[in-house]
Motif scaffolding. Sequence first.
Motif, PDB file in Angstrom:
ATOM      1  N   ILE A  41       0.839  -1.208   0.000  1.00 30.65           N
ATOM      2  CA  ILE A  41       0.000   0.000   0.000  1.00 30.65           C
ATOM      3  C   ILE A  41       0.869   1.251   0.000  1.00 30.65           C
ATOM      4  O   ILE A  41       0.613   2.210  -0.736  1.00 30.65           O
ATOM      5  CB  ILE A  41      -0.943  -0.017   1.210  1.00 30.65           C
ATOM      6  CG1 ILE A  41      -1.971  -1.136   1.079  1.00 30.65           C
ATOM      7  CG2 ILE A  41      -1.651   1.337   1.360  1.00 30.65           C
ATOM      8  CD1 ILE A  41      -2.850  -1.313   2.308  1.00 30.65           C
ATOM      9  N   ASP A  42       1.922   1.257   0.815  1.00 33.52           N
ATOM     10  CA  ASP A  42       2.804   2.420   0.897  1.00 33.52           C
ATOM     11  C   ASP A  42       3.512   2.669  -0.429  1.00 33.52           C
ATOM     12  O   ASP A  42       3.641   3.821  -0.869  1.00 33.52           O
ATOM     13  CB  ASP A  42       3.834   2.226   2.010  1.00 33.52           C
ATOM     14  CG  ASP A  42       4.694   3.458   2.224  1.00 33.52           C
ATOM     15  OD1 ASP A  42       4.162   4.488   2.669  1.00 33.52           O
ATOM     16  OD2 ASP A  42       5.910   3.400   1.924  1.00 33.52           O
ATOM     17  N   GLN A  43       3.964   1.607  -1.096  1.00 35.96           N
ATOM     18  CA  GLN A  43       4.647   1.770  -2.379  1.00 35.96           C
ATOM     19  C   GLN A  43       3.693   2.290  -3.454  1.00 35.96           C
ATOM     20  O   GLN A  43       4.073   3.122  -4.287  1.00 35.96           O
ATOM     21  CB  GLN A  43       5.261   0.433  -2.820  1.00 35.96           C
ATOM     22  CG  GLN A  43       6.437  -0.017  -1.975  1.00 35.96           C
ATOM     23  CD  GLN A  43       7.565   0.994  -1.962  1.00 35.96           C
ATOM     24  OE1 GLN A  43       7.964   1.528  -2.988  1.00 35.96           O
ATOM     25  NE2 GLN A  43       8.090   1.267  -0.759  1.00 35.96           N
ATOM     26  N   LEU A  44       2.446   1.820  -3.429  1.00 35.09           N
ATOM     27  CA  LEU A  44       1.462   2.326  -4.388  1.00 35.09           C
ATOM     28  C   LEU A  44       1.197   3.815  -4.168  1.00 35.09           C
ATOM     29  O   LEU A  44       1.076   4.589  -5.129  1.00 35.09           O
ATOM     30  CB  LEU A  44       0.162   1.538  -4.259  1.00 35.09           C
ATOM     31  CG  LEU A  44       0.208   0.079  -4.728  1.00 35.09           C
ATOM     32  CD1 LEU A  44      -1.119  -0.620  -4.435  1.00 35.09           C
ATOM     33  CD2 LEU A  44       0.530  -0.009  -6.220  1.00 35.09           C
ATOM     34  N   LEU A  45       1.144   4.221  -2.908  1.00 36.09           N
ATOM     35  CA  LEU A  45       0.951   5.645  -2.610  1.00 36.09           C
ATOM     36  C   LEU A  45       2.164   6.466  -3.024  1.00 36.09           C
ATOM     37  O   LEU A  45       2.022   7.606  -3.474  1.00 36.09           O
ATOM     38  CB  LEU A  45       0.671   5.831  -1.117  1.00 36.09           C
ATOM     39  CG  LEU A  45      -0.722   5.438  -0.642  1.00 36.09           C
ATOM     40  CD1 LEU A  45      -0.828   5.566   0.866  1.00 36.09           C
ATOM     41  CD2 LEU A  45      -1.789   6.311  -1.316  1.00 36.09           C
ATOM     42  N   ARG A  46       3.362   5.896  -2.878  1.00 32.24           N
ATOM     43  CA  ARG A  46       4.572   6.584  -3.332  1.00 32.24           C
ATOM     44  C   ARG A  46       4.526   6.833  -4.835  1.00 32.24           C
ATOM     45  O   ARG A  46       4.852   7.928  -5.315  1.00 32.24           O
ATOM     46  CB  ARG A  46       5.819   5.767  -2.985  1.00 32.24           C
ATOM     47  CG  ARG A  46       6.247   5.845  -1.522  1.00 32.24           C
ATOM     48  CD  ARG A  46       7.447   4.953  -1.286  1.00 32.24           C
ATOM     49  NE  ARG A  46       7.899   4.989   0.085  1.00 32.24           N
ATOM     50  CZ  ARG A  46       8.803   5.843   0.561  1.00 32.24           C
ATOM     51  NH1 ARG A  46       9.350   6.738  -0.243  1.00 32.24           N
ATOM     52  NH2 ARG A  46       9.168   5.804   1.831  1.00 32.24           N
ATOM     53  N   LEU A  47       4.120   5.815  -5.585  1.00 31.78           N
ATOM     54  CA  LEU A  47       4.022   5.960  -7.045  1.00 31.78           C
ATOM     55  C   LEU A  47       2.981   7.018  -7.414  1.00 31.78           C
ATOM     56  O   LEU A  47       3.212   7.838  -8.307  1.00 31.78           O
ATOM     57  CB  LEU A  47       3.658   4.616  -7.676  1.00 31.78           C
ATOM     58  CG  LEU A  47       4.722   3.519  -7.588  1.00 31.78           C
ATOM     59  CD1 LEU A  47       4.175   2.205  -8.144  1.00 31.78           C
ATOM     60  CD2 LEU A  47       5.979   3.929  -8.357  1.00 31.78           C
ATOM     61  N   LEU A  48       1.838   6.983  -6.725  1.00 26.84           N
ATOM     62  CA  LEU A  48       0.800   7.980  -6.991  1.00 26.84           C
ATOM     63  C   LEU A  48       1.296   9.378  -6.653  1.00 26.84           C
ATOM     64  O   LEU A  48       1.046  10.341  -7.398  1.00 26.84           O
ATOM     65  CB  LEU A  48      -0.446   7.646  -6.165  1.00 26.84           C
ATOM     66  CG  LEU A  48      -1.632   8.602  -6.312  1.00 26.84           C
ATOM     67  CD1 LEU A  48      -2.129   8.625  -7.748  1.00 26.84           C
ATOM     68  CD2 LEU A  48      -2.757   8.199  -5.355  1.00 26.84           C
ATOM     69  N   GLU A  49       2.020   9.486  -5.536  1.00 27.11           N
ATOM     70  CA  GLU A  49       2.567  10.782  -5.128  1.00 27.11           C
ATOM     71  C   GLU A  49       3.535  11.316  -6.179  1.00 27.11           C
ATOM     72  O   GLU A  49       3.501  12.498  -6.540  1.00 27.11           O
ATOM     73  CB  GLU A  49       3.275  10.641  -3.787  1.00 27.11           C
ATOM     74  CG  GLU A  49       3.887  11.935  -3.275  1.00 27.11           C
ATOM     75  CD  GLU A  49       4.603  11.738  -1.957  1.00 27.11           C
ATOM     76  OE1 GLU A  49       5.060  12.742  -1.379  1.00 27.11           O
ATOM     77  OE2 GLU A  49       4.721  10.587  -1.507  1.00 27.11           O
ATOM     78  N   GLN A  50       4.408  10.458  -6.685  1.00 30.30           N
ATOM     79  CA  GLN A  50       5.378  10.880  -7.697  1.00 30.30           C
ATOM     80  C   GLN A  50       4.681  11.375  -8.959  1.00 30.30           C
ATOM     81  O   GLN A  50       5.064  12.398  -9.535  1.00 30.30           O
ATOM     82  CB  GLN A  50       6.321   9.726  -8.026  1.00 30.30           C
ATOM     83  CG  GLN A  50       7.276   9.370  -6.899  1.00 30.30           C
ATOM     84  CD  GLN A  50       8.085   8.126  -7.191  1.00 30.30           C
ATOM     85  OE1 GLN A  50       7.947   7.498  -8.250  1.00 30.30           O
ATOM     86  NE2 GLN A  50       8.923   7.731  -6.247  1.00 30.30           N
ATOM     87  N   ARG A  51       3.633  10.676  -9.378  1.00 32.66           N
ATOM     88  CA  ARG A  51       2.911  11.076 -10.590  1.00 32.66           C
ATOM     89  C   ARG A  51       2.192  12.401 -10.391  1.00 32.66           C
ATOM     90  O   ARG A  51       2.258  13.287 -11.243  1.00 32.66           O
ATOM     91  CB  ARG A  51       1.921   9.989 -11.000  1.00 32.66           C
ATOM     92  CG  ARG A  51       2.572   8.704 -11.498  1.00 32.66           C
ATOM     93  CD  ARG A  51       1.532   7.708 -11.936  1.00 32.66           C
ATOM     94  NE  ARG A  51       0.799   8.184 -13.084  1.00 32.66           N
ATOM     95  CZ  ARG A  51       1.166   7.994 -14.341  1.00 32.66           C
ATOM     96  NH1 ARG A  51       2.285   7.335 -14.608  1.00 32.66           N
ATOM     97  NH2 ARG A  51       0.437   8.449 -15.345  1.00 32.66           N
TER      98      ARG A  51
END
Length: 259
Positions: A238-248
Motif C-alpha cells: 500500500i505504501d509503495q502504491l501511494l509513493r508511485l501515486l505521489e510521484q505522478r
Amino acid sequence: MKRFTLWLQENYLALVAPVILLAVWEAAGQFGLIRATLLPQPSAIAVMLVELLASGELIIHLGVSILRVAEGFIIGAILGVLVGVQVALVKKLRIAVSLVFGVLRPIPVIAWIPVLILWMGIDEGSKITVIAIGSFWTVLVSVVQGIRNVDKKYLEVATILEKDQITLLTKVILPAALPAIFTGVRVGIDVAWRSVVAAELIAASSGIGYMIMYARELSQIDVVLVGVLSIGFTGIIIDQLLRLLEQRLLSWNVNMHES
C-alpha cells in the motif's frame, strides 16, 4: 534491465539482510534451539502460507480488511482535508477548536473501540468509524501544517494578480501544500491499517485480525505468524502504491507550474 540492475546495486543490503535472518532462524529451528510450538521455522510458515492461499482463506480475510480500510480511510481523509483547510485558513476557527482538538487528538484510536461498540455494536459501522477517526487526525494535522507553511511569496503574487479566493486555494495554496498533504495521507493509511487490525482483534467475525485471534485460540502459531507477516507485506505494498501515486501527481503539479 539497466534500471533494475541499478536498483539492485543500491538496495542489495535490503535483500541480503532478510535472507540471512531467515537462514539463521531456520538453522536454529533445525538444531532445536527454538521450540517450534513457540516460533515455527520459516519453512513451516511458508507451507502454511501456501495452504491458506490455496484454500482462499487468507485472501478472503485480507480482502475484508482492505475494504474496511478503504471505506474508513476515504471518509476520514476527506473530512481531514475539508476541516484542515478551514482550520488553517480561518484564524478564529483555529482558536475556537484548539482546546477541543488538543484533548481529542492524543487519544489512541484503540481507546475508541469499546465506546463505539457500545454506541454502534460490533457491525461494520464501528470498525469503519475507528479507521476514519485514526485517518482524520493524521490528515488534518498534515493539511494544516502544509497550508500554514506555504511560501508567503506565492500568496503575495496571487494577491497582486487579484485572484479570487477559490483560485487562490485551488491553484496556489493546495498545490504548494500537496507534498505535506501526501505525507499525511501515507501516514494516515498506515494508521488506518493498524486501526482495522486492532478493531478486528477485539470484535469481528472476519478480517485478518479475526483470523489471527481465532488462530491464537486454537494455538495455531504458524497461522498467527502468517497473518502477522501478511499485515506487514500488505502495508508495504500500500505504501509503495501511494509513493508511485505521489510521484505522478507531484510531477504533474510541477509541470503545471512550469507551463
